[in-house]
Design an enzyme around this catalytic site. Structure first.
Site, short mmCIF file in Angstrom:
data_model
loop_
_atom_site.label_atom_id
_atom_site.label_comp_id
_atom_site.label_asym_id
_atom_site.label_seq_id
_atom_site.Cartn_x
_atom_site.Cartn_y
_atom_site.Cartn_z
N HIS A 1 -4.65 -1.47 8.84
CA HIS A 1 -3.35 -0.82 8.99
C HIS A 1 -3.08 -0.61 10.48
O HIS A 1 -3.63 0.30 11.11
CB HIS A 1 -3.35 0.52 8.26
CG HIS A 1 -1.97 1.10 8.06
ND1 HIS A 1 -0.85 0.56 8.62
CD2 HIS A 1 -1.55 2.18 7.35
CE1 HIS A 1 0.22 1.28 8.28
NE2 HIS A 1 -0.19 2.27 7.50
N GLY A 2 -2.19 -1.45 11.01
CA GLY A 2 -1.82 -1.34 12.42
C GLY A 2 -0.35 -1.03 12.60
O GLY A 2 0.27 -1.52 13.55
N ALA A 3 0.21 -0.24 11.69
CA ALA A 3 1.65 0.01 11.68
C ALA A 3 1.95 1.51 11.65
O ALA A 3 1.05 2.34 11.53
CB ALA A 3 2.30 -0.68 10.48
N HIS A 4 3.23 1.84 11.81
CA HIS A 4 3.80 3.15 11.46
C HIS A 4 3.23 4.32 12.24
O HIS A 4 3.30 5.47 11.79
CB HIS A 4 3.66 3.42 9.96
CG HIS A 4 4.14 2.31 9.10
ND1 HIS A 4 3.74 2.15 7.79
CD2 HIS A 4 4.97 1.27 9.36
CE1 HIS A 4 4.31 1.07 7.28
NE2 HIS A 4 5.07 0.53 8.22
N TYR B 1 -0.04 4.86 13.03
CA TYR B 1 -1.45 5.17 12.81
C TYR B 1 -2.28 4.63 13.97
O TYR B 1 -1.74 4.07 14.92
CB TYR B 1 -1.89 4.65 11.44
CG TYR B 1 -1.21 5.38 10.31
CD1 TYR B 1 -1.50 6.72 10.05
CD2 TYR B 1 -0.23 4.77 9.54
CE1 TYR B 1 -0.85 7.42 9.03
CE2 TYR B 1 0.43 5.45 8.53
CZ TYR B 1 0.12 6.78 8.29
OH TYR B 1 0.76 7.47 7.29
N PRO C 1 0.83 -1.21 0.00
CA PRO C 1 0.00 0.00 0.00
C PRO C 1 0.86 1.25 0.00
O PRO C 1 1.81 1.36 0.77
CB PRO C 1 -0.80 -0.13 1.31
CG PRO C 1 0.04 -1.00 2.17
CD PRO C 1 0.76 -1.95 1.27
N MET C 2 0.52 2.18 -0.87
CA MET C 2 1.27 3.43 -0.98
C MET C 2 0.32 4.60 -1.18
O MET C 2 -0.39 4.67 -2.18
CB MET C 2 2.27 3.35 -2.15
CG MET C 2 3.40 2.38 -1.91
SD MET C 2 4.41 2.14 -3.38
CE MET C 2 3.27 1.13 -4.39
N GLN D 1 -6.63 -1.50 1.91
CA GLN D 1 -6.11 -1.23 3.24
C GLN D 1 -7.03 -0.20 3.87
O GLN D 1 -7.22 0.88 3.32
CB GLN D 1 -4.68 -0.70 3.19
CG GLN D 1 -4.10 -0.52 4.60
CD GLN D 1 -2.78 0.19 4.62
OE1 GLN D 1 -2.72 1.41 4.42
NE2 GLN D 1 -1.71 -0.54 4.86
#
Length: 346
Positions: A149-152, A154, A29-30, A106
């Site tokens: 999305h459970g990263a970075h 967020y 995803p981007m 996502q």
């Protein structure tokens, strides 16, 4: 380049549940912000179709916004609610499927405007329902699964990380206690979509504000962290690292995806500078591009079953035919990623 047999290992089918992927290459995803007013248009559908036509086994869309006021402050990030946005996504699904591709959205909440500690339990329940509604719409529109999305850094990750979650109720505590928000999101989505619809969870140790951050520091801690997420209904873990070749813990050469697969038995996606010899931070901090490398090492790790799927981000951003050129042995024809690619997305 590795042997022909090695290259072929990336193009073996992969099955999870009732979903069969033609190969092991995943489009990461981007975020692109090419959806004015939150509505993805025909250009977005064409963008994803081009990758499906060029041997990408699974497309994970850019982050899509759930129906909650805090979910995003960027007007051109696509929504996953509202008639116009959902009609746009229906067209994306049609185009990708017509090219024999598979695609999952996502779905995300970009994070609390203040602090997760400020959300009341009733606020949290509303957000969980918004995730569940997005999962329902994804299945209704014909997507092949969802990614949470459970990263970075967020929202889900803000609950995971001790630096952003000092709650003293059931959504706080130690690194296991801090998984509760995620498990309730996953469980709500699972209840909505049923047992067979794939749920992917993307998680990371690093954060957008701290590249050295750690949710857990040992394999035992990682196992305890992952267990409630598995129990809640995660089918595949998308393990985000900045460099796929770096070991996660000192005790072995396994990366985060390798450890996650070993500890849970679940399929994993690895990601992190794949096909590139510079990590993402150098692009943003130095404005420099990235050249091509390390494909051989990636294939060797895949053949040893360290992980199951391989996510490519900037390589596929720069070159929609990245995967088909790899399959055909034309890596000299790869279009390198550089900062101008951000301005010339196609």
């Amino acid at each position: 380049m590795g042997s022909a047999q090695s290259v072929q290992s990336l193009f073996k089918p992969f099955s999870f549940g009732d979903t069969i992927l033609s190969n092991r290459i995943v489009m990461a995803p981007m975020t692109r912000q090419f959806s004015p007013g939150g509505t993805p248009g025909p250009d977005v559908a064409a963008y994803y179709r081009r990758r499906a036509e060029n041997a990408v086994g699974l497309i994970i869309t850019e982050g899509t916004v759930i129906n909650h006021p805090d979910a995003s402050n960027q007007s051109n990030v696509p929504h996953f609610f509202g008639a116009d946005a959902l009609d746009g996504w229906a067209n994306v699904v049609t185009e990708v499927h017509n090219a024999d591709g598979k695609i999952v959205p996502q779905i995300w909440h970009m994070g609390a405007r203040g602090h997760v500690n400020d959300y009341s339990v009733s606020d949290i329940e509303v957000i969980i329902q918004a995730f569940s509604q997005a999962a329902f719409e994804a299945k209704r529109l014909g997507f092949d699964g969802i990614e949470l999305h459970g990263a970075h850094g967020y929202l889900i990750d803000q609950f995971f990380w001790k630096e952003t979650n000092q709650r003293t109720d059931r959504y706080g505590g130690d690194f296991v206690g801090r998984t509760r928000f995620a498990t309730e999101v996953i469980s709500a989505c699972r209840l909505t979509v049923g047992p067979e619809f794939p749920i992917v969870l993307r998680f990371s140790q690093w954060k957008g504000t701290d590249y050295t951050a750690k949710l857990v520091k040992t394999p035992n801690e990682l196992e305890s962290f992952l267990a409630p997420l598995v129990d809640a209904g995660v089918d595949i873990f998308h393990c985000s690292t900045r460099r796929f070749w770096e070991p996660e813990f000192e005790s072995s050469q396994l990366n985060l995806a390798g450890w996650t697969k070993k500890l849970t038995g679940k399929p994993t996606i690895t990601v992190g500078s794949i096909g590139l010899d510079r990590d993402v931070t150098s692009f943003f901090t130095e404005g420099k591009g990235a050249s091509l490398s390390r494909v051989d090492e990636l294939i060797e790790r895949l053949e040893h079953e360290e992980f199951d799927l391989v996510a490519v981000g900037r390589g596929l951003l720069a070159d929609p035919a990245w995967a088909s050129k790899l399959r055909e042995g034309r890596i000299d024809d790869w279009i390198p990623f550089d900062p101008e690619a951000i301005k010339q997305l196609y």
